[in-house]
Design a protein around this motif. Structure first.
Motif, PDB file in Angstrom:
ATOM      1  N   VAL A 123       0.752  -1.178  -0.040  1.00  0.00           N
ATOM      2  CA  VAL A 123      -0.070  -0.039   0.138  1.00  0.00           C
ATOM      3  C   VAL A 123       0.810   1.194  -0.076  1.00  0.00           C
ATOM      4  O   VAL A 123       0.538   2.258  -0.556  1.00  0.00           O
ATOM      5  CB  VAL A 123      -1.128   0.060   1.236  1.00  0.00           C
ATOM      6  N   GLU A 124       2.029   1.224   0.503  1.00  0.00           N
ATOM      7  CA  GLU A 124       2.925   2.470   0.377  1.00  0.00           C
ATOM      8  C   GLU A 124       3.603   2.417  -0.856  1.00  0.00           C
ATOM      9  O   GLU A 124       3.866   3.868  -1.219  1.00  0.00           O
ATOM     10  CB  GLU A 124       4.091   2.240   1.484  1.00  0.00           C
ATOM     11  N   TYR A 125       3.663   1.655  -1.819  1.00  0.00           N
ATOM     12  CA  TYR A 125       3.992   1.782  -3.169  1.00  0.00           C
ATOM     13  C   TYR A 125       3.342   1.891  -4.113  1.00  0.00           C
ATOM     14  O   TYR A 125       3.355   2.604  -5.367  1.00  0.00           O
ATOM     15  CB  TYR A 125       4.905   0.923  -3.197  1.00  0.00           C
ATOM     16  N   PHE A 126       1.946   1.157  -3.925  1.00  0.00           N
ATOM     17  CA  PHE A 126       0.804   1.283  -5.150  1.00  0.00           C
ATOM     18  C   PHE A 126      -0.427   1.787  -4.677  1.00  0.00           C
ATOM     19  O   PHE A 126      -1.030   1.056  -3.616  1.00  0.00           O
ATOM     20  CB  PHE A 126       0.641  -0.280  -5.540  1.00  0.00           C
ATOM     21  N   PRO A 127      -0.780   2.975  -4.929  1.00  0.00           N
ATOM     22  CA  PRO A 127      -1.995   3.697  -4.209  1.00  0.00           C
ATOM     23  C   PRO A 127      -3.246   2.721  -4.352  1.00  0.00           C
ATOM     24  O   PRO A 127      -4.384   3.084  -3.546  1.00  0.00           O
ATOM     25  CB  PRO A 127      -2.099   4.941  -5.041  1.00  0.00           C
ATOM     26  N   GLN A 128      -3.269   2.187  -5.667  1.00  0.00           N
ATOM     27  CA  GLN A 128      -4.449   1.451  -5.720  1.00  0.00           C
ATOM     28  C   GLN A 128      -4.311  -0.257  -5.504  1.00  0.00           C
ATOM     29  O   GLN A 128      -3.872  -0.967  -6.127  1.00  0.00           O
ATOM     30  CB  GLN A 128      -5.140   1.397  -7.322  1.00  0.00           C
ATOM     31  N   VAL A 129      -4.484  -0.775  -4.185  1.00  0.00           N
ATOM     32  CA  VAL A 129      -4.436  -1.787  -3.705  1.00  0.00           C
ATOM     33  C   VAL A 129      -5.652  -2.342  -2.879  1.00  0.00           C
ATOM     34  O   VAL A 129      -6.169  -1.276  -2.094  1.00  0.00           O
ATOM     35  CB  VAL A 129      -3.223  -1.886  -2.883  1.00  0.00           C
ATOM     36  N   ARG A 130      -6.132  -3.525  -3.080  1.00  0.00           N
ATOM     37  CA  ARG A 130      -7.113  -4.179  -2.233  1.00  0.00           C
ATOM     38  C   ARG A 130      -6.635  -5.439  -1.731  1.00  0.00           C
ATOM     39  O   ARG A 130      -5.968  -6.033  -2.533  1.00  0.00           O
ATOM     40  CB  ARG A 130      -8.416  -4.032  -3.078  1.00  0.00           C
ATOM     41  N   ARG A 131      -7.442  -5.950  -1.060  1.00  0.00           N
ATOM     42  CA  ARG A 131      -7.076  -7.246  -0.236  1.00  0.00           C
ATOM     43  C   ARG A 131      -8.272  -8.041  -0.027  1.00  0.00           C
ATOM     44  O   ARG A 131      -9.529  -7.504   0.315  1.00  0.00           O
ATOM     45  CB  ARG A 131      -6.421  -7.024   1.045  1.00  0.00           C
ATOM     46  N   ALA A 132      -8.441  -9.233  -0.315  1.00  0.00           N
ATOM     47  CA  ALA A 132      -9.543 -10.279  -0.234  1.00  0.00           C
ATOM     48  C   ALA A 132      -9.509 -10.373   1.395  1.00  0.00           C
ATOM     49  O   ALA A 132      -8.641 -10.284   2.214  1.00  0.00           O
ATOM     50  CB  ALA A 132      -9.315 -11.504  -0.736  1.00  0.00           C
ATOM     51  N   LYS A 133     -10.768 -10.482   2.138  1.00  0.00           N
ATOM     52  CA  LYS A 133     -10.973 -10.393   3.170  1.00  0.00           C
ATOM     53  C   LYS A 133     -10.814 -11.836   3.887  1.00  0.00           C
ATOM     54  O   LYS A 133     -10.798 -11.924   5.256  1.00  0.00           O
ATOM     55  CB  LYS A 133     -12.630 -10.099   3.669  1.00  0.00           C
ATOM     56  N   MET A 134     -10.852 -12.740   3.168  1.00  0.00           N
ATOM     57  CA  MET A 134     -10.707 -14.297   3.570  1.00  0.00           C
ATOM     58  C   MET A 134      -9.671 -14.968   2.323  1.00  0.00           C
ATOM     59  O   MET A 134      -9.730 -14.705   1.532  1.00  0.00           O
ATOM     60  CB  MET A 134     -11.682 -14.942   3.949  1.00  0.00           C
ATOM     61  N   TYR A 162       9.429  -7.047  -1.966  1.00  0.00           N
ATOM     62  CA  TYR A 162       9.075  -7.466  -3.267  1.00  0.00           C
ATOM     63  C   TYR A 162       8.168  -6.366  -4.102  1.00  0.00           C
ATOM     64  O   TYR A 162       8.196  -6.161  -5.161  1.00  0.00           O
ATOM     65  CB  TYR A 162       8.201  -8.671  -3.111  1.00  0.00           C
ATOM     66  N   ALA A 163       7.313  -5.542  -3.182  1.00  0.00           N
ATOM     67  CA  ALA A 163       6.815  -4.535  -3.694  1.00  0.00           C
ATOM     68  C   ALA A 163       7.640  -3.453  -4.399  1.00  0.00           C
ATOM     69  O   ALA A 163       7.449  -3.112  -5.436  1.00  0.00           O
ATOM     70  CB  ALA A 163       5.751  -3.813  -2.723  1.00  0.00           C
ATOM     71  N   ARG A 164       9.020  -3.214  -3.625  1.00  0.00           N
ATOM     72  CA  ARG A 164       9.902  -2.211  -4.296  1.00  0.00           C
ATOM     73  C   ARG A 164      10.432  -2.885  -5.560  1.00  0.00           C
ATOM     74  O   ARG A 164      10.548  -2.067  -6.561  1.00  0.00           O
ATOM     75  CB  ARG A 164      10.831  -2.053  -3.252  1.00  0.00           C
ATOM     76  N   SER A 165      10.494  -4.303  -5.650  1.00  0.00           N
ATOM     77  CA  SER A 165      11.293  -4.650  -6.781  1.00  0.00           C
ATOM     78  C   SER A 165      10.573  -4.623  -7.805  1.00  0.00           C
ATOM     79  O   SER A 165      10.733  -4.364  -9.039  1.00  0.00           O
ATOM     80  CB  SER A 165      11.997  -5.964  -6.197  1.00  0.00           C
ATOM     81  N   LEU A 166       9.108  -4.650  -7.772  1.00  0.00           N
ATOM     82  CA  LEU A 166       8.353  -4.639  -8.882  1.00  0.00           C
ATOM     83  C   LEU A 166       8.368  -3.087  -9.505  1.00  0.00           C
ATOM     84  O   LEU A 166       8.008  -2.997 -10.661  1.00  0.00           O
ATOM     85  CB  LEU A 166       6.782  -4.785  -8.320  1.00  0.00           C
ATOM     86  N   LEU A 167       8.578  -2.132  -8.751  1.00  0.00           N
ATOM     87  CA  LEU A 167       8.735  -0.921  -9.349  1.00  0.00           C
ATOM     88  C   LEU A 167      10.265  -0.484  -9.719  1.00  0.00           C
ATOM     89  O   LEU A 167      10.690   0.584 -10.215  1.00  0.00           O
ATOM     90  CB  LEU A 167       8.031   0.106  -8.080  1.00  0.00           C
ATOM     91  N   GLY A 168      11.173  -1.367  -9.202  1.00  0.00           N
ATOM     92  CA  GLY A 168      12.634  -1.090  -9.508  1.00  0.00           C
ATOM     93  C   GLY A 168      13.214  -0.138  -8.451  1.00  0.00           C
ATOM     94  O   GLY A 168      14.161   0.676  -8.734  1.00  0.00           O
ATOM     95  N   VAL A 169      12.594   0.252  -7.158  1.00  0.00           N
ATOM     96  CA  VAL A 169      13.190   0.819  -6.091  1.00  0.00           C
ATOM     97  C   VAL A 169      13.773   0.165  -5.123  1.00  0.00           C
ATOM     98  O   VAL A 169      13.509  -0.808  -4.805  1.00  0.00           O
ATOM     99  CB  VAL A 169      11.794   1.948  -5.764  1.00  0.00           C
TER     100      VAL A 169
END
Length: 203
Positions: free
Chosen positions: A84-95, A189-196
């Motif tokens: 959520v810190e790197y991708f403003p549009q993120v949602r998560r399944a509840k279960m 992993y989130a950072r690596s997807l952005l190359g950061v």
């Protein structure tokens, strides 16, 4: 202690290193030597995605081998916190969901990608005296293995997959659980997807 002294000596000799790089390298060597938490990530691809990508995060209903009492949706929760810190549009399944169910929810939400996670294995050793008395587990460091797949929702194309193996450190295992090892590598992993890189965030 020898590893720490050696690391500090190497850092001191590299006078051209920035302080942030020195901290990163020291932390890496401390983790590799077993003093701090350490993770190793293996990706099948080195793809990057745009920061405005809409990612839907879900976890499969798999009980991790060696740790049947893990929270059912803990990997998805930790992945959401890291992304959520790197991708403003993120949602998560509840279960927890099967892959088909997760894909349906991701498409219904209008997501570009489904990040599907799985808690594959864990080793929950006793982190304090009470746990040792209750479980008879060996006292020591915890371990975890998680798997992630990044899938395009439009055509179910597998963009990337990764296996992340983590272990606790001798200085950090007190009162720790395998779940405590998940957050940092999923954020990486989130950072690596952005190359950061972590040291680039505050420059």
């Amino acid at each position: 202690m020898r590893y720490l002294i050696l690391t500090l000596a190497l850092v001191a000799l590299s006078g051209c290193m920035k302080p942030s790089d020195m901290v990163d390298r020291t932390g890496y060597y401390m983790g590799d030597a077993g003093f701090l938490d350490h993770s190793q990530m293996r990706r099948i691809a080195n793809r990057r995605i745009q920061s405005d990508s809409f990612i839907y995060i879900a976890q499969g209903p798999f009980v991790p081998a060696g740790h049947p009492y893990a929270r059912p949706n803990v990997v998805a929760e930790e992945a959401f916190n890291g992304f959520v810190e790197y991708f403003p549009q993120v949602r998560r399944a509840k279960m927890p969901l099967g892959l088909d169910g997760a894909m349906q929810e991701a498409r219904a939400a209008g997501a570009d990608y489904l990040l599907y996670t799985r808690f594959a294995r864990a080793e929950d050793n006793a982190g304090n005296w009470e746990e040792y008395e209750d479980t008879d587990n060996a006292v020591g460091r915890d371990r975890s293995v998680i798997q992630v797949m990044l899938i395009e929702t439009g055509n179910r194309y597998l963009v990337d997959s990764a296996t992340i193996r983590s272990r606790g450190g001798f200085l950090t295992f007190y009162d720790a659980k395998p779940e405590d090892l998940l957050g940092a590598p999923l954020e990486e992993y989130a950072r690596s997807l952005l190359g950061v890189k972590a040291t680039e965030e505050f420059q």
